[in-house]
Design a protein around this motif. Structure first.
Motif, PDB file in Angstrom:
ATOM      1  N   LEU A 128      41.412  29.810  42.464  1.00 28.50           N
ATOM      2  CA  LEU A 128      40.963  31.035  43.118  1.00 28.50           C
ATOM      3  C   LEU A 128      39.507  30.875  43.548  1.00 28.50           C
ATOM      4  O   LEU A 128      38.651  30.550  42.738  1.00 28.50           O
ATOM      5  N   SER A 129      39.234  31.100  44.822  1.00 30.33           N
ATOM      6  CA  SER A 129      37.848  31.063  45.287  1.00 30.33           C
ATOM      7  C   SER A 129      37.238  32.448  45.121  1.00 30.33           C
ATOM      8  O   SER A 129      37.944  33.423  44.862  1.00 30.33           O
ATOM      9  N   MET A 130      35.946  32.540  45.295  1.00 32.58           N
ATOM     10  CA  MET A 130      35.304  33.849  45.166  1.00 32.58           C
ATOM     11  C   MET A 130      35.698  34.791  46.304  1.00 32.58           C
ATOM     12  O   MET A 130      35.538  35.999  46.198  1.00 32.58           O
ATOM     13  N   HIS A 131      36.273  34.239  47.371  1.00 24.85           N
ATOM     14  CA  HIS A 131      36.683  35.048  48.516  1.00 24.85           C
ATOM     15  C   HIS A 131      38.159  35.423  48.484  1.00 24.85           C
ATOM     16  O   HIS A 131      38.612  36.199  49.326  1.00 24.85           O
ATOM     17  N   THR A 132      38.916  34.863  47.541  1.00 26.23           N
ATOM     18  CA  THR A 132      40.343  35.153  47.446  1.00 26.23           C
ATOM     19  C   THR A 132      40.540  36.648  47.233  1.00 26.23           C
ATOM     20  O   THR A 132      39.835  37.273  46.440  1.00 26.23           O
ATOM     21  N   LEU A 133      41.496  37.222  47.962  1.00 30.58           N
ATOM     22  CA  LEU A 133      41.785  38.647  47.850  1.00 30.58           C
ATOM     23  C   LEU A 133      42.885  38.860  46.829  1.00 30.58           C
ATOM     24  O   LEU A 133      43.943  38.220  46.889  1.00 30.58           O
ATOM     25  N   ILE A 134      42.667  39.788  45.897  1.00 29.80           N
ATOM     26  CA  ILE A 134      43.609  40.090  44.828  1.00 29.80           C
ATOM     27  C   ILE A 134      44.189  41.477  45.069  1.00 29.80           C
ATOM     28  O   ILE A 134      43.456  42.426  45.322  1.00 29.80           O
ATOM     29  N   THR A 135      45.518  41.579  44.979  1.00 29.08           N
ATOM     30  CA  THR A 135      46.210  42.851  45.139  1.00 29.08           C
ATOM     31  C   THR A 135      47.168  43.030  43.977  1.00 29.08           C
ATOM     32  O   THR A 135      47.911  42.105  43.633  1.00 29.08           O
ATOM     33  N   ALA A 136      47.159  44.211  43.377  1.00 33.45           N
ATOM     34  CA  ALA A 136      48.065  44.507  42.268  1.00 33.45           C
ATOM     35  C   ALA A 136      49.488  44.664  42.794  1.00 33.45           C
ATOM     36  O   ALA A 136      49.710  45.200  43.875  1.00 33.45           O
ATOM     37  N   VAL A 171      37.671  38.270  44.621  1.00 30.04           N
ATOM     38  CA  VAL A 171      37.389  37.834  43.251  1.00 30.04           C
ATOM     39  C   VAL A 171      35.924  38.105  42.906  1.00 30.04           C
ATOM     40  O   VAL A 171      35.616  38.591  41.808  1.00 30.04           O
ATOM     41  N   ALA A 172      35.015  37.831  43.825  1.00 31.64           N
ATOM     42  CA  ALA A 172      33.584  38.054  43.574  1.00 31.64           C
ATOM     43  C   ALA A 172      33.294  39.531  43.306  1.00 31.64           C
ATOM     44  O   ALA A 172      32.476  39.859  42.442  1.00 31.64           O
ATOM     45  N   GLU A 173      33.956  40.422  44.016  1.00 30.86           N
ATOM     46  CA  GLU A 173      33.738  41.856  43.801  1.00 30.86           C
ATOM     47  C   GLU A 173      34.264  42.278  42.436  1.00 30.86           C
ATOM     48  O   GLU A 173      33.628  43.066  41.731  1.00 30.86           O
ATOM     49  N   ILE A 174      35.417  41.741  42.044  1.00 33.26           N
ATOM     50  CA  ILE A 174      35.968  42.060  40.725  1.00 33.26           C
ATOM     51  C   ILE A 174      35.009  41.580  39.640  1.00 33.26           C
ATOM     52  O   ILE A 174      34.735  42.303  38.676  1.00 33.26           O
ATOM     53  N   ALA A 175      34.480  40.368  39.794  1.00 33.34           N
ATOM     54  CA  ALA A 175      33.526  39.829  38.819  1.00 33.34           C
ATOM     55  C   ALA A 175      32.298  40.730  38.722  1.00 33.34           C
ATOM     56  O   ALA A 175      31.821  41.035  37.623  1.00 33.34           O
ATOM     57  N   ALA A 176      31.792  41.169  39.871  1.00 28.01           N
ATOM     58  CA  ALA A 176      30.605  42.030  39.884  1.00 28.01           C
ATOM     59  C   ALA A 176      30.894  43.360  39.196  1.00 28.01           C
ATOM     60  O   ALA A 176      30.082  43.846  38.405  1.00 28.01           O
TER      61      ALA A 176
END
Length: 116
Positions: A26-34, A62-67
């Motif tokens: 997973l890169s920091m730009h990968t989009l995650i959807t439930a 992924v970066a936004e989730i981490a933040a």
């Protein structure tokens, strides 16, 4: 409280990821959807529930989730890899730079806008 995660209940980042550092590519730009949960969301760890609520709509990077979690990228990726392995989320790589720079697509968009 940071974006729904209480500081008092927050655990160390690597403890949340159970010590795993794998992010399944997973890169920091990968989009995650439930995805619709096959199990009751209440049966999952609190951090999973929080991430699943955030990702219920359009994809979240992924970066936004981490933040939002206040975690580094590596443990966040490991946490998301667990959700992915359980089938609770889907991931989508963002459009590549090569696809964005396709001049023919840009010309078709311009023609379409001019036709409006």
């Amino acid at each position: 409280m940071i974006h729904g995660v209480s500081a008092a209940g927050a655990s160390r980042p690597y403890a949340l990821a159970a010590g795993r550092a794998s992010g399944a590519g997973l890169s920091m730009h990968t989009l995650i959807t439930a995805r619709p949960a096959p199990v009751a969301i209440e049966a999952t760890p609190a951090e999973w529930q929080t991430v699943l609520r955030w990702c219920a709509g359009p994809g979240v990077a992924v970066a936004e989730i981490a933040a939002r979690l206040g975690m580094c990228l590596a443990p966040t990726r490991a946490l998301l890899a667990e959700l992915l392995a359980c089938g609770l989320v889907t991931c989508q790589e963002p459009v590549s730079a090569d696809q964005l720079a396709d001049i023919e697509i840009l010309r078709r968009v311009r023609r379409g806008l001019e036709a409006i």
